[in-house]
Design an enzyme around this catalytic site. Structure first.
Site, PDB file in Angstrom:
ATOM      1  N   HIS A 143       0.434  -4.216   4.549  1.00 54.51           N
ATOM      2  CA  HIS A 143      -0.037  -2.849   4.529  1.00 54.51           C
ATOM      3  C   HIS A 143      -0.736  -2.476   5.836  1.00 54.51           C
ATOM      4  CE1 HIS A 143      -1.352   0.966   3.230  1.00 54.51           C
ATOM      5  NE2 HIS A 143      -2.630   0.642   3.167  1.00 54.51           N
ATOM      6  N   GLU A 151       3.969   1.442   2.249  1.00 49.59           N
ATOM      7  CA  GLU A 151       5.075   0.499   2.057  1.00 49.59           C
ATOM      8  C   GLU A 151       5.952   0.870   0.865  1.00 49.59           C
ATOM      9  OE1 GLU A 151       1.836  -0.530   2.529  1.00 49.59           O
ATOM     10  OE2 GLU A 151       2.342  -0.693   4.656  1.00 49.59           O
ATOM     11  N   GLY A 195       0.868  -1.177   0.000  1.00 49.96           N
ATOM     12  CA  GLY A 195       0.000   0.000   0.000  1.00 49.96           C
ATOM     13  C   GLY A 195       0.897   1.217   0.000  1.00 49.96           C
ATOM     14  N   SER A 196       0.288   2.383   0.099  1.00 50.25           N
ATOM     15  CA  SER A 196       1.073   3.616   0.022  1.00 50.25           C
ATOM     16  C   SER A 196       2.159   3.664   1.103  1.00 50.25           C
ATOM     17  CB  SER A 196       0.147   4.819   0.144  1.00 50.25           C
ATOM     18  OG  SER A 196      -0.782   4.621   1.209  1.00 50.25           O
ATOM     19  N   GLY A 201      -3.998 -25.398  12.885  1.00 46.28           N
ATOM     20  CA  GLY A 201      -5.311 -25.801  12.371  1.00 46.28           C
ATOM     21  C   GLY A 201      -6.051 -24.665  11.688  1.00 46.28           C
ATOM     22  N   HIS A 227      -7.004 -32.207  20.494  1.00 43.72           N
ATOM     23  CA  HIS A 227      -8.043 -31.490  19.743  1.00 43.72           C
ATOM     24  C   HIS A 227      -9.424 -31.925  20.240  1.00 43.72           C
ATOM     25  CE1 HIS A 227      -9.548 -30.183  15.461  1.00 43.72           C
ATOM     26  NE2 HIS A 227     -10.174 -29.570  16.430  1.00 43.72           N
ATOM     27  N   GLU A 251      -3.494 -10.935   2.222  1.00 41.32           N
ATOM     28  CA  GLU A 251      -2.402 -11.076   3.186  1.00 41.32           C
ATOM     29  C   GLU A 251      -2.388 -12.444   3.869  1.00 41.32           C
ATOM     30  OE1 GLU A 251      -4.355  -8.524   2.798  1.00 41.32           O
ATOM     31  OE2 GLU A 251      -3.126  -6.741   2.511  1.00 41.32           O
TER      32      GLU A 251
HETATM   33  N1  TZD Z   1     -11.888 -21.367   9.561  1.00 43.53           N
HETATM   34  C1  TZD Z   1     -10.539 -21.434   9.671  1.00 43.53           C
HETATM   35  C2  TZD Z   1      -9.705 -20.263   9.229  1.00 43.53           C
HETATM   36  N2  TZD Z   1      -9.938 -22.508  10.150  1.00 43.53           N
HETATM   37  C3  TZD Z   1     -10.689 -23.570  10.557  1.00 43.53           C
HETATM   38  N3  TZD Z   1     -10.035 -24.621  11.058  1.00 43.53           N
HETATM   39  C4  TZD Z   1     -12.085 -23.555  10.414  1.00 43.53           C
HETATM   40  C5  TZD Z   1     -12.643 -22.408   9.912  1.00 43.53           C
HETATM   41  C6  TZD Z   1     -12.973 -24.712  10.891  1.00 43.53           C
HETATM   42  N4  TZD Z   1     -12.801 -25.927  10.075  1.00 43.53           N
HETATM   43  C7  TZD Z   1     -12.009 -26.969  10.498  1.00 43.53           C
HETATM   44  O1  TZD Z   1     -11.342 -26.987  11.536  1.00 43.53           O
HETATM   45  S1  TZD Z   1     -12.053 -28.254   9.397  1.00 43.53           S
HETATM   46  C8  TZD Z   1     -13.131 -27.453   8.360  1.00 43.53           C
HETATM   47  C9  TZD Z   1     -13.436 -26.189   8.873  1.00 43.53           C
HETATM   48  C10 TZD Z   1     -14.328 -25.248   8.192  1.00 43.53           C
HETATM   49  C11 TZD Z   1     -13.619 -28.114   7.115  1.00 43.53           C
HETATM   50  C12 TZD Z   1     -12.617 -28.107   6.031  1.00 43.53           C
HETATM   51  O2  TZD Z   1     -13.190 -28.720   4.923  1.00 43.53           O
HETATM   52  P1  TZD Z   1     -12.370 -29.353   3.749  1.00 43.53           P
HETATM   53  O3  TZD Z   1     -11.958 -30.796   4.254  1.00 43.53           O
HETATM   54  O4  TZD Z   1     -13.293 -29.472   2.592  1.00 43.53           O
HETATM   55  O5  TZD Z   1     -11.126 -28.628   3.519  1.00 43.53           O
HETATM   56  P2  TZD Z   1     -12.887 -32.034   4.673  1.00 43.53           P
HETATM   57  O6  TZD Z   1     -12.052 -33.225   4.427  1.00 43.53           O
HETATM   58  O7  TZD Z   1     -14.144 -32.012   3.875  1.00 43.53           O
HETATM   59  O8  TZD Z   1     -13.148 -31.875   6.141  1.00 43.53           O
END
Ligand code: TZD
Ligand code: CA
Length: 529
Positions: free
Chosen positions: A70, A28, A25-26, A401, A281, A47
Site C-alpha cells: 500500500h 490497490e 489499501g484503497s 541479517g 561481519h 508489510e
Molecule cells: N533489528 C533488525 C531488523 N535486525 C537486526 N539484525 C537487529 C535489529 C540487531 N540484532 C542482531 O543483529 S542479532 C539480535 C538483534 C536485535 C538479537 C536477536 O535475538 P534472538 O537470538 O533472540 O533472535 P539470540 O540467539 O538470542 O541472539
C-alpha cells in the site's frame, strides 16, 4: 475491450505468477479487482511479513514472486525486509498502488510522493509509468529485470485509475516475451580456471548462496571430489550450498578477516563460488589472505566481482560454471577427504534445553528433506554442529541479517512446497517479534510450518558483540516476559511450552504430525521460562 488490468495480469500470468503476497489499501483495490480466477492472494498483516513471505517463497520456488503494497506507508514498512531479498538475489516484483494520476501533484491522501525514489538504492529498478498505456510493458520489464542475472527485487508504482483504462494493441506483443541470460565461461576461461585448480597443491572451495540458488550443489560435490579438497560455506551463510555430512564439508567460515585467513591458512588456491568476497561481519582486521594463497572468484554478480578487495573474478552464472569445471578438472592424486565424525553428543541441562540439543532433536524429529528457516543469531555454531542438510534448498537465513525474516520466510517456503517438503522455523525470542504477524497467515491458510522459538530472554548475539567491542552492559539487551504460546494462540496457531528434552521430543513429533501450523516455545537458558 481489454483493460490495462486484464493486460497486466496476462503479462504476470505468462510468467507463471499465480500468487500475490500483499496487504491492501484503497489504492490497490482496482488492481486486486482485476485479479484473474485461479490466482491466490496471500494476506500478510504487516508489510515486513508480506515481503519476508515472498522472499521465502521465491527462494523455495526459484521463480519470481509478486508483492502488492500500500502506497508509501506499506512500502516503507517493507524496506527492512527488502534488504534481505536484495542480498538473497530474490527476484521479487514489488508493486504499490498510487493515487489517481491527475491528483498526485496535489499530494492528496495516500499519494506516494516521488514513488520511484522510495525503495532506492535497494532495488535493481524502480519506476512509475508515465502513461497507463505503458503499464503492461512496465510490468513485463519489471519481471524480466528481476529475473535476469544478477537477480534481485524491482519496484513499480501504479496509479489506481490506470487499471480500468482500455489497453492498446501493443500489449499483445509484450505478453509472453522471454529474455534469457546466456553468457557463461568460454572454453579458454574455463581452462584457465581449471588449470589453476588442477595445479594447486592444496586447493579449497568456499561456496555461497548462489550455488544453492542455482541448485548446483551436486556440481560442487563433483568438483570437490575431483580436487579431493575441503569445502567451506562462505561467511554469513544465508543458504546451504553443500551437503553437510559429505566428508569434504568443514562448516561455515567465520565472518572476520582475521578468522577467515586463519581457517584458510595453508591453501594455495581458494575458489570462491556464488558468494561475495567476503560478507564479513565482526571487524577483526588482519591479512586478507593467508601467505601464498591465490583467490579465484566465480560470481554472477558484476558488482560483487568489482567490489571485492582481493582475488581475480570471473563473472558468469555459477551453476553452469561449476559443472564445467567439475568436468574439466582432472582427478587429483591426493587421497579423498576422510569421512566426517558422527554427530557429537549434544550437551544437556535440567530445567531448560540447550540449543545444540534442541537442534539435534529437530534433526531426529523432522521428516526427510525438511527445510530449515533459521533466525537464531547466537546459536550458529551449535546449529552447524548438528546440521544434516543434504538437498538443495534445505536452509534459509536472512541474507542481509535483517531480522523479521524467519517466521514469514518459513510460511512463504511452505506455501511454495505445498504438500512436499516440510518447513521448520528455528527462531530466537528476539527475532520472532519482527515478523510475528506471519503466524496469523500460517493459521489463516493452514500452512503447516513447525515454528520453534528459542527462548533465552535476551538478544544473545548482541551480548556476544558487547564482549567483542568491550561495550559492557548497555541498555536494551534483554527481552524477558514474553509468552509466545499466548501470542501464537492469539493469532490462531496451537502452541506448547517446553523446558526439557523429553517434552521437546514429544512436542516436535506432534507438531510434525499435524496438518496445520504448530508452535513450540523452548526455554533454552536458565531463568528464561
Ligand atoms: N533489528 C533488525 C531488523 N535486525 C537486526 N539484525 C537487529 C535489529 C540487531 N540484532 C542482531 O543483529 S542479532 C539480535 C538483534 C536485535 C538479537 C536477536 O535475538 P534472538 O537470538 O533472540 O533472535 P539470540 O540467539 O538470542 O541472539
Ligand atoms: Ca534470544
Amino acid at each position: 475491450m481489454t483493460t490495462i488490468g486484464e493486460a497486466g495480469w496476462q503479462v504476470l500470468g505468462a510468467h507463471g505468477i499465480d500468487t500475490v503476497f500483499g496487504n491492501p489499501g484503497s489504492n490497490e483495490l482496482p488492481f486486486l479487482a482485476a485479479m484473474p480466477e485461479g490466482t491466490r492472494y496471500v494476506l500478510g498483516l504487516h508489510e515486513g511479513a508480506v515481503l519476508g513471505m515472498a522472499d521465502g517463497y521465491a527462494q523455495a520456488t526459484g521463480g519470481p514472486a509478486l508483492v502488492n503494497l500500500h502506497a508509501a506507508s506499506g512500502t516503507g514498512n517493507a524496506l527492512g525486509a527488502l534488504t534481505n531479498a536484495v542480498y538473497a538475489h530474490s527476484p521479487l516484483v514489488l508493486t504499490a498502488g498510487q493515487q489517481v494520476r491527475s491528483t498526485v501533484g496535489q499530494e492528496v491522501m495516500l499519494t506516494n510522493v516521488d514513488a520511484a525514489a522510495l525503495p532506492r538504492p535497494l532495488v535493481k529498478w524502480s519506476h512509475e509509468p508515465l502513461d497507463p498505456q505503458d503499464v503492461p510493458r512496465a510490468l513485463s520489464q519489471a519481471v524480466h529485470t528481476a529475473l535476469l542475472e544478477p537477480r534481485g527485487p524491482v519496484y513499480l508504482s501504479i496509479p489506481y485509475d490506470d487499471w480500468s483504462a482500455p489497453a492498446g494493441p501493443d500489449t499483445a506483443h509484450v505478453v509472453g516475451r522471454r529474455t534469457v541470460s546466456a553468457a557463461g565461461l568460454d572454453p579458454a576461461q574455463r581452462d584457465a580456471l581449471a588449470d589453476v585448480l588442477a595445479g594447486a597443491e592444496n586447493p579449497v572451495l568456499v561456496l555461497g548462496p548462489q550455488v544453492d540458488a542455482d541448485r548446483a550443489n551436486t556440481h560442487a560435490v563433483a568438483l570437490a571430489e575431483r580436487l579431493a579438497c575441503p569445502v567451506w560455506i562462505a561467511p554469513s551463510a544465508s543458504r546451504c550450498p553443500f551437503p553437510t555430512r559429505h566428508p569434504a564439508f568443514r562448516g561455515v567460515l567465520p565472518a572476520s578477516v582475521r578468522d577467515v585467513t586463519q581457517r584458510l591458512a595453508g591453501h594455495d588456491a581458494v575458489l570462491v563460488a556464488g558468494a561475495p568476497v567476503f560478507r564479513y561481519h565482526q571487524y577483526l582486521p588482519g591479512d586478507l589472505l593467508p601467505a601464498g594463497a591465490r583467490l579465484l572468484h566465480l560470481t554472477a554478480d558484476p558488482a560483487e566481482a568489482a567490489r571485492a578487495p582481493m582475488g581475480d573474478a570471473w563473472v558468469a552464472p555459477v551453476g553452469p560454471a561449476l559443472a564445467a569445471l567439475a568436468e574439466r578438472v582432472p582427478a587429483a592424486a591426493r587421497p579423498p577427504q576422510p569421512a566426517r565424525a558422527p554427530f557429537p553428543e549434544p550437551p544437556s541441562a535440567t530445567g531448560h534445553v540447550l540449543p545444540e540439543q534442541l537442534f539435534a532433536l529437530v534433526r531426529e524429529a523432522a521428516p526427510a528433506g525438511a527445510v530449515h528457516v533459521v533466525e537464531s543469531t547466537s546459536t550458529a555454531d551449535a546449529y552447524w554442529a548438528q546440521a544434516d542438510l543434504a538437498e538443495p534448498g534445505s536452509y534459509l537465513f536472512p541474507a542481509s541479517g535483517g531480522l523479521g525474516f524467519g517466521l514469514p520466510a518459513a510460511v512463504g517456503a511452505q506455501l511454495a512446497h505445498g504438500d512436499g517438503r516440510r518447513v521448520v522455523a528455528l527462531v530466537g525470542d528476539g527475532s520472532a517479534h519482527y515478523g510475528i504477524t506471519a503466524l496469523w497467515t500460517a493459521a489463516r491458510y493452514r500452512v503447516p510450518v513447525v515454528f520453534v522459538i528459542l527462548k533465552n530472554g535476551t538478544y544473545g548475539a548482541l551480548r556476544g558483540f558487547a564482549e567483542l567491542l568491550g561495550t559492557g552492559e548497555t541498555p536494551g539487551l534483554d527481552v524477558p516476559g514474553v509468552d509466545f504460546c499466548a501470542l501464537a494462540e492469539g493469532y490462531g496457531v496451537p502452541a506448547v511450552p517446553v523446558r526439557d528434552a523429553d517434552a521437546l521430543a514429544t512436542a516436535l513429533k506432534e507438531a510434525f504430525d499435524a496438518d496445520g501450523p504448530r508452535l513450540v516455545e523452548v526455554v533454552t537458558a536458565p531463568g528464561a521460562g
